[in-house]
Structures are given as structure tokens and as C-alpha cells.
Design a protein around this motif. Sequence first.
Motif, short mmCIF file in Angstrom:
data_model
loop_
_atom_site.label_atom_id
_atom_site.label_comp_id
_atom_site.label_asym_id
_atom_site.label_seq_id
_atom_site.Cartn_x
_atom_site.Cartn_y
_atom_site.Cartn_z
N ARG A 182 0.85 -1.19 0.00
CA ARG A 182 0.00 0.00 0.00
C ARG A 182 0.88 1.24 0.00
NH1 ARG A 182 -4.09 -0.68 4.99
NH2 ARG A 182 -4.99 1.18 4.04
N ALA A 183 0.46 2.26 -0.75
CA ALA A 183 1.19 3.53 -0.78
C ALA A 183 0.18 4.66 -0.60
CB ALA A 183 1.95 3.69 -2.09
N LEU A 184 0.34 5.44 0.47
CA LEU A 184 -0.57 6.55 0.78
C LEU A 184 0.25 7.82 0.88
CD1 LEU A 184 -1.54 3.81 2.43
CD2 LEU A 184 -3.35 5.32 3.21
N ALA A 185 0.10 8.68 -0.14
CA ALA A 185 0.83 9.95 -0.19
C ALA A 185 -0.10 11.09 0.20
CB ALA A 185 1.40 10.17 -1.59
N GLY A 186 0.51 12.20 0.63
CA GLY A 186 -0.29 13.37 1.01
C GLY A 186 -1.31 13.07 2.07
N ILE A 187 -0.92 12.29 3.11
CA ILE A 187 -1.92 11.79 4.04
C ILE A 187 -2.50 12.86 4.94
CG2 ILE A 187 -0.92 9.47 4.02
CD1 ILE A 187 0.17 10.06 6.83
N LYS A 188 -1.88 14.04 4.95
CA LYS A 188 -2.45 15.14 5.73
C LYS A 188 -3.18 16.15 4.84
CE LYS A 188 0.49 14.73 9.77
NZ LYS A 188 1.47 15.37 10.66
N GLY A 189 -3.54 15.68 3.64
CA GLY A 189 -4.39 16.50 2.78
C GLY A 189 -3.70 17.20 1.64
N ASP A 190 -2.42 16.91 1.38
CA ASP A 190 -1.70 17.55 0.27
C ASP A 190 -2.16 16.95 -1.06
OD1 ASP A 190 0.00 18.72 -1.52
OD2 ASP A 190 1.86 18.00 -0.61
N THR A 191 -3.01 17.66 -1.77
CA THR A 191 -3.57 17.15 -3.03
C THR A 191 -2.58 17.22 -4.18
OG1 THR A 191 -4.51 19.34 -3.51
CG2 THR A 191 -5.94 17.74 -2.38
N THR A 192 -1.43 17.89 -3.98
CA THR A 192 -0.41 17.96 -5.04
C THR A 192 0.59 16.81 -4.94
OG1 THR A 192 1.13 19.35 -3.75
CG2 THR A 192 -0.60 20.47 -5.00
N ALA A 193 0.49 16.00 -3.90
CA ALA A 193 1.41 14.88 -3.74
C ALA A 193 1.23 13.87 -4.88
CB ALA A 193 1.18 14.20 -2.39
N ARG A 194 2.30 13.13 -5.14
CA ARG A 194 2.27 12.12 -6.21
C ARG A 194 2.93 10.83 -5.73
NH1 ARG A 194 2.54 14.68 -12.22
NH2 ARG A 194 1.34 16.56 -11.79
N ILE A 195 2.62 9.75 -6.45
CA ILE A 195 3.26 8.45 -6.21
C ILE A 195 3.96 8.05 -7.49
CG2 ILE A 195 2.89 6.02 -5.67
CD1 ILE A 195 0.35 6.90 -4.14
N PHE A 196 5.24 7.69 -7.39
CA PHE A 196 6.03 7.24 -8.52
C PHE A 196 6.52 5.83 -8.22
CE2 PHE A 196 6.46 11.78 -7.93
CZ PHE A 196 6.32 12.33 -9.20
N CYS A 197 6.43 4.93 -9.19
CA CYS A 197 6.97 3.58 -8.97
C CYS A 197 7.44 2.98 -10.28
CB CYS A 197 5.95 2.68 -8.28
SG CYS A 197 4.47 2.32 -9.25
N GLN A 198 8.41 2.07 -10.17
CA GLN A 198 8.97 1.41 -11.35
C GLN A 198 8.08 0.27 -11.85
OE1 GLN A 198 11.78 2.13 -13.21
NE2 GLN A 198 11.78 4.02 -12.02
N GLN A 199 7.25 -0.27 -10.96
CA GLN A 199 6.33 -1.35 -11.37
C GLN A 199 5.09 -1.27 -10.49
OE1 GLN A 199 7.77 -5.36 -11.01
NE2 GLN A 199 6.02 -6.24 -12.04
N LEU A 200 3.95 -0.96 -11.09
CA LEU A 200 2.70 -0.83 -10.35
C LEU A 200 2.06 -2.20 -10.16
CD1 LEU A 200 0.48 0.92 -9.06
CD2 LEU A 200 -0.57 1.11 -11.33
N ALA A 201 2.08 -2.68 -8.92
CA ALA A 201 1.43 -3.96 -8.58
C ALA A 201 0.83 -3.83 -7.18
CB ALA A 201 2.45 -5.09 -8.64
N ALA A 202 0.31 -2.64 -6.89
CA ALA A 202 -0.05 -2.29 -5.52
C ALA A 202 -1.38 -2.89 -5.08
CB ALA A 202 -0.12 -0.76 -5.38
N GLU A 203 -1.50 -3.09 -3.76
CA GLU A 203 -2.77 -3.48 -3.16
C GLU A 203 -3.70 -2.27 -3.04
OE1 GLU A 203 -1.34 -7.02 -0.15
OE2 GLU A 203 -1.01 -4.94 0.45
N MET A 204 -3.11 -1.10 -2.82
CA MET A 204 -3.88 0.13 -2.76
C MET A 204 -2.95 1.31 -2.93
SD MET A 204 -6.42 1.69 0.19
CE MET A 204 -5.15 2.46 1.17
N VAL A 205 -3.43 2.34 -3.66
CA VAL A 205 -2.72 3.62 -3.72
C VAL A 205 -3.70 4.70 -3.29
CG1 VAL A 205 -1.06 2.92 -5.47
CG2 VAL A 205 -3.23 3.91 -6.17
N SER A 206 -3.18 5.74 -2.62
CA SER A 206 -4.05 6.79 -2.13
C SER A 206 -3.28 8.11 -2.12
CB SER A 206 -4.54 6.46 -0.71
OG SER A 206 -5.22 7.57 -0.14
N ILE A 207 -3.99 9.19 -2.50
CA ILE A 207 -3.44 10.54 -2.41
C ILE A 207 -4.49 11.41 -1.74
CG2 ILE A 207 -2.63 12.58 -3.65
CD1 ILE A 207 -1.58 10.73 -5.83
#
Length: 241
Positions: A182-207
Motif C-alpha cells: 500500500r502507498a498513501l501519499a499526502g496523508i495530511k491532505g496535500d492534493t499535489t502529492a504524487r506516487i512514482f513507482c517502477q512497477q505498479l502492482a499495488a494493493e492500494m494507492v491513495s493521495i
Amino acid sequence: MSQADLTDQSPAFQLKGSMLAVTVLELASNDIERLDEQLAAKVEQAPDFFNNTPLVLALDKLPESAREIDIAALVSLCRKHRLRTLALRASDPTHLEAAAVLDLPVLPPSGARERQVDLNSKIPAKPAEPVYRPTRVVTTPIRGGQQVYAQGGDLIVLAPVSPGAELLADGNIHVYGPLRGRALAGIKGDTTARIFCQQLAAEMVSIAGQYKVAEDLRRDPLWAEAVQISLSGDVLNITRL
């Protein structure tokens, strides 16, 4: 991990994080009014944790005397507290009928080992004043059950992230390897946050509280590719790196 004390009184439920990358709300009582009060108190303590959290309602541990419960009202109560019910975990015939009426998937009673969520230790307290912290860099693999949090900045992981692992950052998340947890970016409300990865195989992503789970991600044509994930309004956009 120790069980979270939800109130001074005997709690009506337990919160547990599961390897399915969703939160399990395990009921021990059918007292919806008391559940409402306890959830309200817990949301006030950790609002970021409860922001659009995907949820499985577990009714299989209810005592016999508490099996009669208004599931529609229970789902509405969870929605009120920003918990998004994805499924029920139940075996009682009346619960199964109610799930069918609400068009909710049903999971069988679980014998799997679950880690309990200690909200006091796992949810970082919001600082009174903005504090600068440098980017956190992790060079070793993140294994299932591990949680890594970059408070006040970005998180960079130079190794694979296994299923059941969890990455959290107030800013961006970079994974230079397969992202299977799981990858959760901007967890305090930053809507400009991003997630970068070399291979997307995630259980969950959140911004900033908006999320997609593996079932949605697998349908994306960029599944298993190198991608960046950004937020536009309330929609997560996945584009090729």
C-alpha cells in the motif's frame, strides 16, 4: 501489537489492519448508538486515518445475543464517519440476506491472523507548527507487515515493497522497484502529492484520502508498468513515467 483502547469502557468494536489492504471493523456489540459515539471520538483523534478508508464490516464475532443488527444503518453510520464499506464478513443467514439487499460482497469468517491497529502509535500527531523534515530514504526491502512513514516530507524507497507492507508520506512517494503493498501519499491532505513507482502492482494507492484498490488498478492498462499517480479533483490519474 497491542490492542487500541477505544474508550475507558468496554469497547463495542476492534479495528484491525488486514493483509487485504483494507481495515476490518470487527463488531462485538449491536449497540449502534454506542458505536457512533466511539467512532466519533476516534475520528477526532486521527482524522487522516479515517478519510475514505476502505472497510470490511466483520459481524462473525458478534455474540449470539447481539446478532440482530440493522446492517443498512450500520453501513450509513460508517459512511457518516468517512469509512467506505467494501464487504461484510459474516455467516449468519440474516446478515447474508441483508448483504444481498445492499448488494455488498460477503467474505467468509476469517481464521487468518490479523495485526491490530494501534491508532495511538501508528497515526502521527499533527504538529502545532509546520516543521521541515528532509526526505526519508529507505534502501532495504519493505516486507509484509512493515510500515514506513515520512513525516513532513517525501519518502524514497530504493528496494521492492512486498504485499502487506505500507508506505505513508505527507509528501510524495517514490519506489524504485516493484510496489506490491500500500502507498498513501499526502496523508495530511496535500492534493499535489504524487506516487512514482517502477512497477505498479499495488494493493492500494491513495493521495489525500482518494484511493484505488488492486481490483481497480489491475484493470488499468498501465498495471505492472512504470507509472506516476496524481490527483485531479477527486480522481486518481495514472500515467506512464
